[in-house]
Design an enzyme around this catalytic site. Structure first.
Site, mmCIF file in Angstrom:
data_model
loop_
_atom_site.group_PDB
_atom_site.id
_atom_site.type_symbol
_atom_site.label_atom_id
_atom_site.label_comp_id
_atom_site.label_asym_id
_atom_site.label_seq_id
_atom_site.Cartn_x
_atom_site.Cartn_y
_atom_site.Cartn_z
ATOM 1 N N ASN A 1 -19.881 -7.546 0.703
ATOM 2 C CA ASN A 1 -21.188 -8.182 0.533
ATOM 3 C C ASN A 1 -21.505 -9.132 1.687
ATOM 4 O O ASN A 1 -22.437 -9.929 1.612
ATOM 5 C CB ASN A 1 -21.256 -8.934 -0.798
ATOM 6 C CG ASN A 1 -20.256 -10.089 -0.884
ATOM 7 O OD1 ASN A 1 -19.476 -10.315 0.040
ATOM 8 N ND2 ASN A 1 -20.275 -10.812 -1.989
ATOM 9 N N ASP B 1 -8.113 -19.814 3.714
ATOM 10 C CA ASP B 1 -8.504 -20.065 2.334
ATOM 11 C C ASP B 1 -7.309 -19.919 1.402
ATOM 12 O O ASP B 1 -6.202 -19.612 1.833
ATOM 13 C CB ASP B 1 -9.625 -19.092 1.919
ATOM 14 C CG ASP B 1 -9.341 -17.643 2.303
ATOM 15 O OD1 ASP B 1 -8.153 -17.277 2.446
ATOM 16 O OD2 ASP B 1 -10.301 -16.865 2.462
ATOM 17 N N HIS C 1 -19.426 -11.466 2.878
ATOM 18 C CA HIS C 1 -18.807 -12.791 2.806
ATOM 19 C C HIS C 1 -17.716 -12.956 3.867
ATOM 20 O O HIS C 1 -17.108 -11.999 4.321
ATOM 21 C CB HIS C 1 -18.261 -13.080 1.399
ATOM 22 C CG HIS C 1 -16.984 -12.385 1.049
ATOM 23 N ND1 HIS C 1 -16.918 -11.355 0.157
ATOM 24 C CD2 HIS C 1 -15.700 -12.597 1.454
ATOM 25 C CE1 HIS C 1 -15.654 -10.956 0.028
ATOM 26 N NE2 HIS C 1 -14.900 -11.689 0.819
ATOM 27 N N GLU D 1 -19.669 -16.911 0.103
ATOM 28 C CA GLU D 1 -20.376 -15.788 -0.514
ATOM 29 C C GLU D 1 -21.867 -15.849 -0.156
ATOM 30 O O GLU D 1 -22.353 -16.859 0.360
ATOM 31 C CB GLU D 1 -20.200 -15.841 -2.036
ATOM 32 C CG GLU D 1 -18.759 -15.732 -2.513
ATOM 33 C CD GLU D 1 -18.238 -14.300 -2.563
ATOM 34 O OE1 GLU D 1 -18.944 -13.388 -2.092
ATOM 35 O OE2 GLU D 1 -17.130 -14.093 -3.089
#
Length: 243
Positions: free
Chosen positions: A133, A66, A135, A140
């Site tokens: 979380n 990314d 991800h 996400e």
């Protein structure tokens, strides 16, 4: 999905690098796709040491999962991380270095360019970290499991993690990221997920013992037979089942 439990961060890093080293030594033209941030820093340190001690990467291709949207030389970019933690520290360079351009004005064009690279250089390993979380990359919570490379909006928890990792204020922190989707992530021949620390324990519990759901994006990996998760004791501290 195979799980490997280790004692601590250092052992996680060593075990993760072992997979990478095996590919680098056994494949004629190895292709590695890296992740960045706090979790893989130990792997990068071992990588640098091995290259400086003679590990041959002259036929290797290295790319990334990314890239934050922002100036290329910003402190938080994947490009900056890769050069500061790998490329600037080794005297021998890989054959190919491919980076996503987070300063691109036309994100659709940049996605198409990078997808062509992915098609041309099938990855032997995709290295991953796990967000608090759940991800993966910038996939996400709520991201469909059939996601393909896209421009993602960060959750607030991810923005806060970026601020902490790179010592920047809220106004400096990036809010968008170009990221591989799960379609590209799982197309790698082997996926290695590294997880360390008590702050990741809730995410690990959701990954291994919760429902398979886009609410915990990492659960997209659970039915993958070519994914290995390396978890240290702190990150595994909330697990209830025996593994």
């Amino acid at each position: 999905m195979k799980t490997i439990f280790v004692k601590d961060y250092d052992e996680m890093s060593k075990k993760g690098f072992e997979f990478m080293k095996e590919v680098l030594e056994s494949k004629e033209r190895p292709v590695l796709s890296m992740t960045t941030g706090g979790t893989p820093r130990g792997v990068f340190k071992l990588f640098v040491e091995e290259v400086q001690n003679g590990l041959d990467i002259s036929s290797a291709t290295i790319m990334n999962l990314d890239e934050y949207m922002g100036p290329r030389d910003a402190v938080y970019t994947v490009r900056t991380f890769m050069y500061e933690n790998l490329y600037n520290l080794i005297s021998a360079k890989p054959e190919n270095i491919f980076l996503i351009d987070g300063a691109a004005q036309d994100t659709d064009k940049e996605i198409a360019r990078y997808k062509e690279i992915l098609d041309q250089y099938p990855r032997d390993i995709q290295l991953l970290g796990l967000g608090t979380n759940g991800h993966i990359g910038a996939n996400e919570p709520g991201t469909p499991f059939d996601s393909t490379m896209f421009l993602a909006q960060h959750d607030e928890s991810t923005i806060q993690s970026t601020m902490k990792e790179y010592g920047i204020g809220r106004e400096e922190a990036p809010t968008e990221m170009l990221t591989l989707g799960f379609t590209e992530i799982l197309a790698a021949k082997q996926v290695i997920l590294l997880v360390s620390g008590k702050h990741k324990a809730e995410a690990v519990k959701a990954l291994l013992e919760g429902e398979i759901t886009p609410d915990c994006p990492a659960t997209a990996l659970r039915n993958s037979d070519h994914t290995v998760v390396i978890i240290d004791e702190d990150a595994a501290s909330l697990l209830e089942k025996e593994y």
